[in-house]
Design a protein around this motif. Structure first.
Motif, PDB file in Angstrom:
ATOM      1  N   UNK A  11      48.541 -31.159  40.627  1.00 22.08           N
ATOM      2  CA  UNK A  11      49.750 -31.439  39.844  1.00 22.08           C
ATOM      3  C   UNK A  11      49.532 -32.619  38.913  1.00 22.08           C
ATOM      4  N   UNK A  60      47.627 -31.417  36.060  1.00 23.83           N
ATOM      5  CA  UNK A  60      48.505 -30.572  35.251  1.00 23.83           C
ATOM      6  C   UNK A  60      49.370 -31.417  34.331  1.00 23.83           C
ATOM      7  N   UNK A  61      49.928 -32.507  34.846  1.00 21.76           N
ATOM      8  CA  UNK A  61      50.810 -33.300  33.988  1.00 21.76           C
ATOM      9  C   UNK A  61      50.016 -33.983  32.881  1.00 21.76           C
ATOM     10  N   UNK A  90      49.084 -31.087  30.314  1.00 21.20           N
ATOM     11  CA  UNK A  90      50.176 -30.494  29.534  1.00 21.20           C
ATOM     12  C   UNK A  90      50.796 -31.527  28.609  1.00 21.20           C
ATOM     13  N   UNK A 146      47.722 -25.660  26.630  1.00 25.62           N
ATOM     14  CA  UNK A 146      48.469 -24.592  27.276  1.00 25.62           C
ATOM     15  C   UNK A 146      47.940 -24.416  28.697  1.00 25.62           C
ATOM     16  N   UNK A 147      48.794 -24.624  29.682  1.00 30.15           N
ATOM     17  CA  UNK A 147      48.348 -24.602  31.071  1.00 30.15           C
ATOM     18  C   UNK A 147      49.087 -23.575  31.889  1.00 30.15           C
ATOM     19  N   UNK A 148      48.401 -23.045  32.888  1.00 34.61           N
ATOM     20  CA  UNK A 148      49.025 -22.205  33.907  1.00 34.61           C
ATOM     21  C   UNK A 148      48.739 -22.854  35.244  1.00 34.61           C
ATOM     22  N   UNK A 149      49.701 -22.802  36.127  1.00 31.83           N
ATOM     23  CA  UNK A 149      49.539 -23.442  37.426  1.00 31.83           C
ATOM     24  C   UNK A 149      49.729 -22.399  38.507  1.00 31.83           C
ATOM     25  N   UNK A 150      48.738 -22.267  39.378  1.00 31.96           N
ATOM     26  CA  UNK A 150      48.871 -21.336  40.498  1.00 31.96           C
ATOM     27  C   UNK A 150      48.362 -22.017  41.752  1.00 31.96           C
ATOM     28  N   UNK A 151      48.771 -21.470  42.879  1.00 28.60           N
ATOM     29  CA  UNK A 151      48.209 -21.926  44.140  1.00 28.60           C
ATOM     30  C   UNK A 151      46.981 -21.077  44.461  1.00 28.60           C
ATOM     31  N   UNK A 163      46.637 -17.207  44.862  1.00 23.79           N
ATOM     32  CA  UNK A 163      46.853 -16.366  43.685  1.00 23.79           C
ATOM     33  C   UNK A 163      45.597 -16.241  42.849  1.00 23.79           C
ATOM     34  N   UNK A 164      44.524 -16.853  43.284  1.00 22.63           N
ATOM     35  CA  UNK A 164      43.287 -16.864  42.508  1.00 22.63           C
ATOM     36  C   UNK A 164      42.805 -15.468  42.195  1.00 22.63           C
TER      37      UNK A 164
END
Lengths: 464, 374
Positions: free
Chosen positions: A309, A312-313, A316, A321-326, A329-330
Motif C-alpha cells: 500500500x 501504491x500511494x 499513484x 496508472x496503478x492496479x492493486x490486487x492481493x 488474484x495473481x
C-alpha cells in the motif's frame, strides 16, 4: 531426551511397584525385614519424591511440548528425564506425591508422553522460526540511540533491508562519536568490544538482516585497520567518513546505477508487476516515469505486512496508472503482465533470492507464463551462504495487532483469532525464490544471470 | 416446444421458482451444495404440479425453469448441473417405463464414447424403479392426464434419488478418507470448503496428522476452516497465502475443494488455489480435489471468459479508508481461480476417485447431450 521416559512402559519393578502404589504407603516393614531390593526401591522412591517436589515448584520443565494441557504428569516426567536411569519409579511415584492420588494417571503417564511428542511433532518443525521476543531490559549500558533503534525494529517501524542498514550505520556513527577510549587501550581494539553489546541488543530486538551483517563486518574490518597512532578524534572522524562512504557507494550510488540499467528494460506500453514494497524497485519505476515512458503498474500485496500500500500511494501520487490486487488474484492478472520487477533482502551464491514472503509465488507464476523476472539488488546484499529452502532461516511476524492488516469490512471479533489448543498462527516474513524462477539480476556491476551470482565478489575485486 | 412454457407451469410452483430466482440473483443462496439442494426442491415441486401428456412437454417445462434459474445466476454452475441431472434421470425413468428394457438410450449411435462405455462395468442405468411395466399412453385425447399420472410416482422417486445423493455428499466423499492420508502427514488446504472439512475430520478419526490452512485474502475464509479443524482435534497451522511457496517443500499433499469442475478436467476454485496447485506442481506434490458429483459441469470453455471468475467487493482489498488512493487506482478482487487439468492429480467425489482425464466420460454418463445448452 523426551522420548526416553516413554520407553519403560512396564518398568522393571513395575508389576511389584504397581500394587504397592495403589495402597499409598507400602507396608511399613522395618528396614531390617525388607529385602535389599526393596530397601533400594524405597531409597529411590524417596529420592524421586524429593525431585518431584522440586519439579512441581518449577513446572516450566515442559519446554517445547507446552502444547499439551499441563497435567501434573508431564512436568515430573521431564524433570525425571534429567535423572536418567531412575525413570521407572518417578513415573509411578511422582504423581502420588502432590497428594492428588491420581494413580491411574501415573500409569498413563508413559503413554501420554508417547502421544505427546507425536502430537507436537507437526508443531515442532516450525519451532525454530524465530519468534519475535519483547525487547528485554538492556544489559550493560546500551547507547540511547541503539535503544531507540531496537524499539523501532521490534515494532516494525523501520523495515526493509536498505532502510535497516542505513539506520544501523547512522546509529553507529553516533555511538562512535560519543565513544571515549579508556586509558591503556587502543581505539582499534577496544571499540570493537564496546560495539558488541550494542549489536547484540539490536539482534535481540529483531534478527539481523544480511545487509546489516555485511555492513557491520566491513565496519569491524575498518576499525581493526585503524592506525594506532592517530589521535582519537581523527580516528573517529575517519571511521564516520568510512561509514558515510559505504552508505554512499554501496547503497545510494548503487541504487542509481541499478535504476539506470533497469529503466532501459522498461518499454512504452509495458505492464509491470511488482510485489510488496522494495525501495530499489520504487526508484526504478519512478525513474522510468521521469524519463517519460508510458507504462502501468500492477502492485501485488499480501499479509502479514501489506507493504504494497505504501508503494501504491507513492506511485499513484507520481501519476502512474496503478492496479492493486492481493496475492491470490495473481493468477487472473498474470496474463496481462509484460515484466516483473522484484526486490531482494539478500542473494545467495547459488542465485537464490531471499525476499519478502510471496515473492517466490510471483516469480513462479511469471515464469510459468513466460514473463521475464528481474530482481534489482545491490551487491552488498550478497551472502556467500547457500540456502536451499525457506525453512532454514526465516522470521515470524508478530501475530498481535491484526486489525491494521485486515479490511474493515470484516467484523472485529472475526479477527480475534489467536493461538489455541491445536491451532497455531504462523506468519513467516521471508521466502526463498529458487534461481530457476529468475531471469536476471540487475546489480551495480551489471546484469547477471542467476547462476553466475557467485562471481559478484570477483567482479568487485574482492572488496566483499 | 415453445408453446409449452411457464403458462402451463402451475402458479404454486411458479411462485417457488420466482423465489429461488430472486434468491439466486441476490446471492442469498451461498454455496454450490445449498444452491443445488434448493434447485432440486423447486424442481420436485414443479414436476409434482406439472401437467403434461407426453415426455417432451415435461422436458420443455423443466428446461424453461432451468433456463430461468441459470440466467439468474450464471456463475453458480451447480444449479444448471442439478437441472441436467434431473432431466437425465427423468429420461431414463421414462425409457425404462415405456420400453421395459434396460436400454439407457433409444438411439444407438456408433461413437467412440459409446464404444468405450460398452466396455465399462460401471453402472450404466439406474435400476428400474417399478417392477411392473407401466402402460403409458402418450397424448391420449380422452384422458390427457393419464400419462402424467402414471409416470409421476416414478419421477418423484428419481428426484428423491438426486436429493438423497446431494444430502449424503459429504459422507460419501469422506468414506475413504483414511486411505488417502497416512499418519504424520502435513496437508495443505486453502480457504473453507465444507467437503474438504468433512474429509479431513473423517480421516482424523483414524490418523493423526497436521493441517496447514492458507487463509485466502481478502475473504480470509481460512480462519473459519482453521478454527473448525482445530476444534475437531486436528493440529492446525494458519498461515497467510504469501507463505504457500515457503512451506510447500514440507507439505506432503495439497487437498482443496472446487466450486465447479469443467468438462476438460479443469476447475474453478477459490482464489489462491491456482497458486497452491502451481507451487505443488513445482515441488511435485500431489494435488487432491474433493468435490461432489453435482459440481461436474458439461461446459468447458468458460475460462476464456474473463468474467467467468466471479468478482467480489473491491473494498475488501482497498477500502474507502484509503480515500485518496481509491480514486486513482484500479482494484481487482476475483473470487475464483481457473485451475487447469494438468495441475490436478485426482478428483475425489461421492462416486469414487477419478483422474482429470476421465472427467469427460463421467459427464457423458451423468448428463444427456441435449441438455448441455439449457
Amino acid at each position: 531426551m523426551a522420548p526416553a521416559p516413554s520407553l519403560p512402559v512396564h518398568p522393571p519393578n513395575g508389576p511389584t511397584q504397581a500394587p504397592a502404589d495403589a495402597s499409598a504407603p507400602p507396608q511399613q516393614r522395618s528396614q531390617k525385614q525388607m529385602t535389599k531390593a526393596e530397601r533400594r526401591e524405597l531409597q529411590e522412591a524417596q529420592r524421586a519424591a524429593k525431585a518431584a517436589a522440586k519439579a512441581n515448584a518449577a513446572p516450566n520443565g515442559a519446554g517445547g511440548q507446552s502444547k499439551q494441557p499441563p497435567k501434573a504428569a508431564p512436568p515430573p516426567l521431564t524433570a525425571a528425564a534429567r535423572k536418567p536411569g531412575k525413570l521407572a519409579d518417578p513415573v509411578l511415584k511422582a504423581p502420588s506425591t502432590p497428594g492428588t492420588g491420581r494413580q491411574a494417571h501415573a500409569r498413563g503417564a508413559p503413554p501420554v508422553a508417547e502421544s505427546g511428542p507425536p502430537n507436537a511433532r507437526g508443531l515442532r518443525i516450525f519451532s525454530h522460526f524465530g519468534l519475535p521476543k519483547p525487547v528485554s531490559v538492556a544489559k550493560g549500558d546500551i547507547h540511547p540511540t541503539i535503544l531507540r533503534l531496537a524499539l523501532q525494529f521490534s515494532n516494525f517501524k523501520i523495515t526493509g533491508a536498505n532502510a535497516r542498514c542505513i539506520a544501523t550505520l547512522n546509529a553507529f556513527k553516533t555511538v562512535i562519536q560519543e565513544y571515549v577510549t579508556p586509558p591503556n587501550n587502543t581505539l582499534s581494539r577496544h571499540l570493537m568490544t564496546h560495539l558488541n553489546p550494542q549489536i547484540s541488543h539490536l539482534v535481540a530486538a529483531r534478527p539481523m538482516s544480511v545487509t546489516m551483517g555485511n555492513a557491520i563486518r566491513q565496519l569491524k574490518l575498518e576499525i581493526s585497520r585503524m592506525d594506532i597512532d592517530l589521535p582519537e578524534q581523527d580516528a573517529k572522524d575517519a571511521l564516520c567518513q568510512k561509514i558515510d562512504n559505504y552508505i554512499r557507494d554501496r547503497i545510494i550510488i548503487a541504487d542509481q546505477v541499478i535504476e539506470e540499467t533497469a529503466t532501459r528494460k522498461i518499454k512504452d506500453g509495458d505492464v509491470i508487476l511488482t510485489f510488496a514494497r522494495s525501495s530499489v524497485v520504487q526508484k526504478v519505476i519512478l525513474g522510468a516515469m521521469e524519463e517519460g515512458r508510458q507504462f502501468s503498474v500492477i502492485v501485488v500485496d499480501s499479509r502479514p505486512m501489506l507493504e504494497g500500500k505504501r508503494l501504491l500511494s507513492v506511485l499513484s501520487s507520481a501519476g502512474i496508472q496503478c492496479t492493486y490486487v492481493l496475492l491470490p488474484a495473481l493468477g487472473s492478472v498474470i496474463s496481462e503482465v509484460s515484466l516483473v520487477l522484484l526486490g531482494a533482502h539478500s542473494i545467495h551464491a547459488n542465485g537464490a533470492v531471499y525476499s519478502r514472503a510471496g515473492t517466490a509465488l510471483a516469480a513462479m507464476m511469471a515464469k510459468r507464463h513466460s514473463v521475464p523476472v528481474i530482481v534489482c539488488c545491490e551487491t552488498y546484499k550478497y551472502s556467500d551462504t547457500v540456502q536451499l529452502d525457506s525453512f532454514t532461516k526465516n522470521e515470524l511476524a508478530p501475530t498481535t495487532d491484526n486489525f491494521s492488516s485486515f479490511p474493515l469490512v470484516k467484523s472485529r471479533d472475526a479477527l480475534l483469532i489467536q493461538n489455541q489448543i491445536n491451532l497455531e498462527i504462523l506468519n513467516p516474513l521471508y521466502d526463498l525464490t529458487p534461481p530457476t524462477s529468475i531471469t536476471a539480476v540487475v546489480t551495480e556491476v551489471g546484469v547477471i544471470p542467476p547462476n553466475s551470482i557467485s562471481s559478484i565478489p570477483v567482479a568487485l575485486g574482492r572488496l566483499l | 416446444m415453445s408453446t409449452v412454457d411457464i403458462a402451463t407451469t402451475p402458479s404454486g410452483s411458479q411462485r417457488s421458482v420466482e423465489t429461488l430466482v430472486s434468491k439466486l440473483r441476490r446471492r442469498q443462496v451461498v454455496g454450490s451444495r445449498d444452491a443445488a439442494l434448493e434447485t432440486v426442491l423447486v424442481l420436485r415441486q414443479v414436476v409434482s404440479k406439472a401437467r403434461f401428456s407426453n415426455i417432451d412437454q415435461l422436458v420443455a417445462i423443466i428446461r424453461s425453469v432451468g433456463r430461468r434459474l441459470v440466467d439468474a445466476q450464471p456463475k453458480e454452475h451447480s444449479v444448471g448441473n442439478t437441472v441436467r441431472k434431473v432431466l437425465h434421470h427423468i429420461r431414463e425413468e421414462y425409457n425404462t417405463a415405456s420400453k421395459g428394457t434396460a436400454a439407457s438410450s433409444s438411439k444407438v449411435t456408433y461413437t467412440i464414447s459409446n464404444f468405450v462405455l460398452q466396455g465399462q462395468p460401471r453402472k450404466q442405468t439406474v435400476a428400474p424403479k417399478s417392477e411392473a411395466i407401466i402402460t403409458l399412453k402418450e397424448n391420449d385425447p380422452d384422458d390427457p392426464d393419464s400419462f402424467s399420472r402414471a409416470l409421476k410416482p416414478v419421477l418423484m422417486e428419481a428426484i428423491q434419488d438426486v436429493l438423497d445423493e446431494l444430502e449424503t455428499v459429504y459422507d460419501n466423499v469422506s468414506k475413504n478418507a483414511k486411505d488417502h492420508i497416512h499418519s504424520d502427514e502435513i496437508i495443505l488446504t486453502i480457504g473453507h470448503s465444507r467437503t474438504v472439512e468433512s474429509f479431513l475430520k473423517q480421516a482424523a478419526h483414524y490418523r493423526s496428522y497436521t493441517v496447514i490452512v492458507a487463509e485466502t485474502g481478502p475473504s480470509y475464509k481460512g480462519h473459519e476452516m482453521a478454527q473448525s479443524l482445530s476444534a475437531a482435534g486436528i493440529s492446525t497451522f494458519l498461515v497467510p497465502d504469501s507463505s504457500i511457496y515457503a512451506i510447500m517443500s514440507r507439505v506432503n499433499k495439497v487437498i482443496i475443494g472446487a466450486h465447479a469442475i469443467l468438462a476438460n478436467g479443469g476447475m474453478f476454485a477459490i482464489t489462491g488455489s491456482l497458486l497452491a496447485a502451481t507451487a505443488a506442481r513445482v515441488h511435485s506434490t500431489p494435488v487432491v480435489v474433493c468435490a461432489g458429483q453435482f459440481k461436474f459441469t458439461p461446459l468447458w470453455n468458460l475460462y476464456h471468459d474473463f468474467g467467468a471468475l466471479d468478482f467480489a467487493d473491491p473494498s475488501s482489498v482497498l477500502g474507502f479508508e484509503e480515500g485518496s488512493l481509491v480514486d486513482n487506482v484500479d482494484v481487482l478482487n476475483p473470487y475464483y481461480d481457473y485451475v487447469g487439468p494438468e495441475l490436478v492429480d485426482v478428483f475425489i467425489t461421492n462416486d469414487g476417485d477419478h483422474p482429470p482425464s476421465s472427467v469427460y466420460r463421467l459427464i457423458k454418463e451423468s448428463y444427456d447431450d441435449d441438455d448441455h445448452e439449457l
